[in-house]
Design a protein around this motif. Structure first.
Motif, PDB file in Angstrom:
ATOM      1  N   ASN A  74       0.830  -1.053  -0.005  1.00 17.75           N
ATOM      2  CA  ASN A  74       0.041   0.347   0.295  1.00 17.75           C
ATOM      3  C   ASN A  74       0.653   1.168   0.323  1.00 17.75           C
ATOM      4  N   GLY A  75       1.867   1.567   0.603  1.00 17.02           N
ATOM      5  CA  GLY A  75       2.801   2.238   1.116  1.00 17.02           C
ATOM      6  C   GLY A  75       3.530   2.647  -0.430  1.00 17.02           C
ATOM      7  N   PHE A  76       3.796   1.067  -0.771  1.00 19.10           N
ATOM      8  CA  PHE A  76       5.102   1.245  -2.258  1.00 19.10           C
ATOM      9  C   PHE A  76       3.558   2.327  -3.734  1.00 19.10           C
ATOM     10  N   LEU A  77       3.063   1.462  -3.603  1.00 19.72           N
ATOM     11  CA  LEU A  77       1.830   2.067  -4.541  1.00 19.72           C
ATOM     12  C   LEU A  77       1.384   3.546  -4.324  1.00 19.72           C
ATOM     13  N   VAL A  78       1.216   4.345  -2.471  1.00 16.04           N
ATOM     14  CA  VAL A  78       1.251   5.743  -2.541  1.00 16.04           C
ATOM     15  C   VAL A  78       2.531   6.096  -2.885  1.00 16.04           C
ATOM     16  N   GLY A  79       3.035   5.940  -2.579  1.00 21.02           N
ATOM     17  CA  GLY A  79       4.958   6.706  -2.560  1.00 21.02           C
ATOM     18  C   GLY A  79       5.064   6.384  -4.197  1.00 21.02           C
ATOM     19  N   SER A  80       4.509   5.472  -5.055  1.00 21.59           N
ATOM     20  CA  SER A  80       5.031   5.757  -6.678  1.00 21.59           C
ATOM     21  C   SER A  80       3.548   6.808  -7.067  1.00 21.59           C
ATOM     22  N   TRP A  81       3.043   7.385  -6.488  1.00 20.83           N
ATOM     23  CA  TRP A  81       1.834   7.762  -6.504  1.00 20.83           C
ATOM     24  C   TRP A  81       2.713  10.079  -6.302  1.00 20.83           C
ATOM     25  N   ALA A  82       3.391  10.285  -5.123  1.00 16.28           N
ATOM     26  CA  ALA A  82       3.962  11.603  -5.311  1.00 16.28           C
ATOM     27  C   ALA A  82       4.345  11.860  -6.003  1.00 16.28           C
ATOM     28  N   PRO A  83       6.011  11.298  -6.735  1.00 12.50           N
ATOM     29  CA  PRO A  83       6.602  11.611  -8.079  1.00 12.50           C
ATOM     30  C   PRO A  83       5.932  12.102  -9.135  1.00 12.50           C
ATOM     31  N   GLY A 107       8.731   3.154  -2.986  1.00  8.04           N
ATOM     32  CA  GLY A 107       8.019   3.766  -4.537  1.00  8.04           C
ATOM     33  C   GLY A 107       8.329   5.604  -4.887  1.00  8.04           C
ATOM     34  N   ALA A 108       8.699   6.365  -3.429  1.00  5.04           N
ATOM     35  CA  ALA A 108       9.576   8.012  -3.590  1.00  5.04           C
ATOM     36  C   ALA A 108      10.422   7.588  -4.879  1.00  5.04           C
ATOM     37  N   ALA A 109      11.281   6.880  -4.030  1.00  5.68           N
ATOM     38  CA  ALA A 109      13.225   6.771  -4.827  1.00  5.68           C
ATOM     39  C   ALA A 109      12.669   5.884  -5.694  1.00  5.68           C
ATOM     40  N   LEU A 110      12.310   5.378  -5.845  1.00  3.77           N
ATOM     41  CA  LEU A 110      12.628   4.068  -7.012  1.00  3.77           C
ATOM     42  C   LEU A 110      11.164   4.994  -8.344  1.00  3.77           C
ATOM     43  N   GLY A 111      10.589   5.874  -7.599  1.00  2.00           N
ATOM     44  CA  GLY A 111       9.671   6.565  -9.363  1.00  2.00           C
ATOM     45  C   GLY A 111      10.151   8.053  -9.692  1.00  2.00           C
ATOM     46  N   ILE A 138       4.570   0.313 -15.454  1.00  2.00           N
ATOM     47  CA  ILE A 138       4.660  -1.238 -15.510  1.00  2.00           C
ATOM     48  C   ILE A 138       5.457  -1.664 -14.524  1.00  2.00           C
ATOM     49  N   VAL A 139       6.384  -1.116 -13.669  1.00  2.26           N
ATOM     50  CA  VAL A 139       7.103  -1.855 -12.701  1.00  2.26           C
ATOM     51  C   VAL A 139       6.650  -1.727 -11.757  1.00  2.26           C
ATOM     52  N   VAL A 140       5.561  -0.591 -11.549  1.00  2.00           N
ATOM     53  CA  VAL A 140       5.862  -0.582 -10.022  1.00  2.00           C
ATOM     54  C   VAL A 140       4.164  -1.772  -9.856  1.00  2.00           C
ATOM     55  N   THR A 141       3.779  -1.887 -10.481  1.00  2.00           N
ATOM     56  CA  THR A 141       3.097  -2.575 -11.033  1.00  2.00           C
ATOM     57  C   THR A 141       2.781  -3.865 -10.529  1.00  2.00           C
ATOM     58  N   ALA A 195      13.743  16.077  -5.736  1.00  2.00           N
ATOM     59  CA  ALA A 195      12.652  16.866  -5.863  1.00  2.00           C
ATOM     60  C   ALA A 195      11.862  15.666  -4.988  1.00  2.00           C
ATOM     61  N   ALA A 196      12.195  14.146  -5.756  1.00  2.00           N
ATOM     62  CA  ALA A 196      11.332  13.589  -5.371  1.00  2.00           C
ATOM     63  C   ALA A 196      12.336  12.646  -3.915  1.00  2.00           C
ATOM     64  N   LEU A 197      13.540  13.059  -3.316  1.00  2.00           N
ATOM     65  CA  LEU A 197      13.919  12.900  -2.095  1.00  2.00           C
ATOM     66  C   LEU A 197      13.117  13.581  -0.952  1.00  2.00           C
ATOM     67  N   GLY A 198      12.674  14.628  -1.295  1.00  2.00           N
ATOM     68  CA  GLY A 198      11.758  15.091  -0.657  1.00  2.00           C
ATOM     69  C   GLY A 198      11.589  14.344   0.325  1.00  2.00           C
ATOM     70  N   PHE A 199       9.581  14.192  -0.207  1.00  2.00           N
ATOM     71  CA  PHE A 199       9.142  12.376   0.568  1.00  2.00           C
ATOM     72  C   PHE A 199       9.816  11.205   0.559  1.00  2.00           C
ATOM     73  N   ALA A 200      10.910  10.738  -0.031  1.00  2.00           N
ATOM     74  CA  ALA A 200      11.753   9.894  -0.240  1.00  2.00           C
ATOM     75  C   ALA A 200      12.468   9.954   1.992  1.00  2.00           C
ATOM     76  N   ALA A 201      12.803  10.933   1.986  1.00  2.00           N
ATOM     77  CA  ALA A 201      13.421  11.399   3.411  1.00  2.00           C
ATOM     78  C   ALA A 201      12.240  11.556   4.368  1.00  2.00           C
ATOM     79  N   PHE A 202      11.795  11.543   4.321  1.00  2.00           N
ATOM     80  CA  PHE A 202      10.465  12.148   5.172  1.00  2.00           C
ATOM     81  C   PHE A 202      10.523  10.268   5.766  1.00  2.00           C
ATOM     82  N   SER A 203      10.387   9.455   4.353  1.00  2.00           N
ATOM     83  CA  SER A 203       9.319   7.976   4.412  1.00  2.00           C
ATOM     84  C   SER A 203      10.411   7.389   4.858  1.00  2.00           C
ATOM     85  N   ALA A 204      12.034   7.448   5.127  1.00  2.00           N
ATOM     86  CA  ALA A 204      12.854   7.260   5.621  1.00  2.00           C
ATOM     87  C   ALA A 204      12.488   7.370   7.169  1.00  2.00           C
TER      88      ALA A 204
END
Length: 396
Positions: free
Chosen positions: A31-40, A158-162, A176-179, A252-261
């Motif tokens: 669930n977190g991976f899908l939401v994190g993938s949505w952010a970037p 999700g955010a970092a990979l995104g 495709i990769v996320v799914t 920019a993607a690292l903002g949410f990634a750092a928060f999530s980390a």
């Protein structure tokens, strides 16, 4: 709140751990991976559809409305039927929607898919939190913080990979990769989740109505003002860093990634911390860290310092929400599914609906004043922190 020793030891094991514990953790991760993938994807989606912050705010509102509609339905269904059957359905349905969102050609179809995506993410959230409460009760100890740690780990991934995949494979390749990753993990663990279907007597006793007790609504308010800052970082951190600080999409993607980390690290430690110092003390210290982190991000002169502020905010917000959810699932006289549905609907309006208002305000004032305002809102959570006592488990 604990069960007998025999019920604790009879559970099937996977990799030396309870299979139901592993399964619900993987679902939080997915669930977190899908939401994190949505952010970037948000800045990319804005560029593809050629829309402003206000229009993007409306699309984010559609995500939130989908969740707000689905969460009470999922809560009622879990209260009557247990979380397991509901969790299986919503988990499988949500996996392909990020890909469908990527393929949506214009704003209307995008809004429809976002509404469905938000609804199924929200329904899955209620069901998996209810399932985690069931596992907590069977184990006789707190696991909610570490479950949410897996959510944060998934969001981090999700955010970092995104950021990397969007830059290298493009929007469709990323989806495709996320799914595929989320789908494989979900399918593998669904047969192992805790079966918590109520007996016919319990179904008859648990009437589907709003509780008269004020406790779930107050805990919901506590969750709400913990989650508004999280929603602001989730949906707007990438755009804030790009527009206000000229950061690249990767930075920019690292903002949410750092928060999530930092959220993930502290949530994995949170169950032990809560067990040692109590839920009330843990919540209060976390609230102070959250306020400091949001304030730093609001006034920081460089993108790197903004990211540091988001990381500090993650330390604080990490265990505020899991404590609220654990308390909601253990309120006296309130069925877990009903208590959690009320608290998740109230709380997640802060992460799902409030960011749309943030978009409208930020377009006119900039993001810095908004981030300072979200820091101030945490004072409400601190004023209600005594309710966290319902999240405490005895050492017995």
């Amino acid at each position: 709140m604990s069960e007998t020793i025999s019920s604790r030891t009879a559970a099937p094991l996977l990799f030396g751990m309870r299979a139901d514990r592993v399964a619900v953790s993987v679902l939080f991760l997915a669930n977190g991976f899908l939401v994190g993938s949505w952010a970037p994807k948000i800045p990319v989606l804005m560029d593809r559809l050629v829309i402003t912050e206000s229009t993007m705010g409306l699309l984010i509102l559609a995500f939130g409305l989908g969740s707000i509609v689905m969460m009470p339905i999922a809560g009622a269904l879990t209260a009557r039927n247990g979380s397991a059957p509901i969790l299986k359905v919503v988990s499988l349905l949500v996996v392909p929607l990020l890909l469908l969102l990527t393929l949506a050609p214009e704003i209307l179809s995008t809004a429809v898919v976002i509404f469905a995506f938000g609804g199924l993410i929200g329904g899955m959230d209620v069901a998996m939190n209810t399932n985690a409460v069931a596992v907590e009760k069977r184990m006789g100890r707190a696991i909610m913080s570490s479950c949410h740690g897996f959510w944060s780990l998934g969001a981090l991934l999700g955010a970092a990979l995104g950021g990397l995949l969007l830059g290298s494979l493009g929007e469709v390749g990323h989806a495709i990769v996320v799914t595929l990753l989320a789908g494989v993990g979900t399918v593998l663990v669904l047969p192992l989740i805790a079966q918590d279907q109520p007996t016919p007597e319990a179904k008859a006793a648990n009437k589907l109505k709003f509780p008269a007790s004020p406790l779930p609504y107050l805990v919901g308010a506590m969750a709400l003002f913990s989650m508004i800052p999280e929603g602001a970082i989730l949906d707007w951190s990438a755009l804030y860093l790009q527009r206000d600080h000229n950061a690249s999409i990767e930075l920019a993607a690292l903002g949410f990634a750092a928060f999530s980390a930092t959220m993930a690290i502290m949530r994995f430690a949170g169950d032990s911390i809560r067990q040692k110092f109590g839920a009330v003390n843990t919540l209060r210290v976390c609230g102070v860290f959250a306020m400091i982190g949001m304030a730093i991000s609001a006034v920081a002169p460089t993108p790197q310092l903004v990211i540091v502020g988001f990381a500090i905010a993650g330390i604080g917000i990490s265990n505020m929400v899991p404590i609220a959810f654990s308390a909601a699932g253990n309120l006296p006289g309130v069925p877990s599914g009903i208590g959690l549905s009320i608290v998740t609907v109230t709380g997640y309006s802060g992460i799902l609906v409030a960011p749309s208002a943030i978009g409208f305000i930020a377009e006119r004032t900039g993001f810095s004043p908004v981030l300072l305002g979200t820091a101030a809102l945490i004072i409400v959570t601190l004023s209600l922190s005594s309710l966290a006592r319902h999240a405490d488990f005895s050492a017995d």
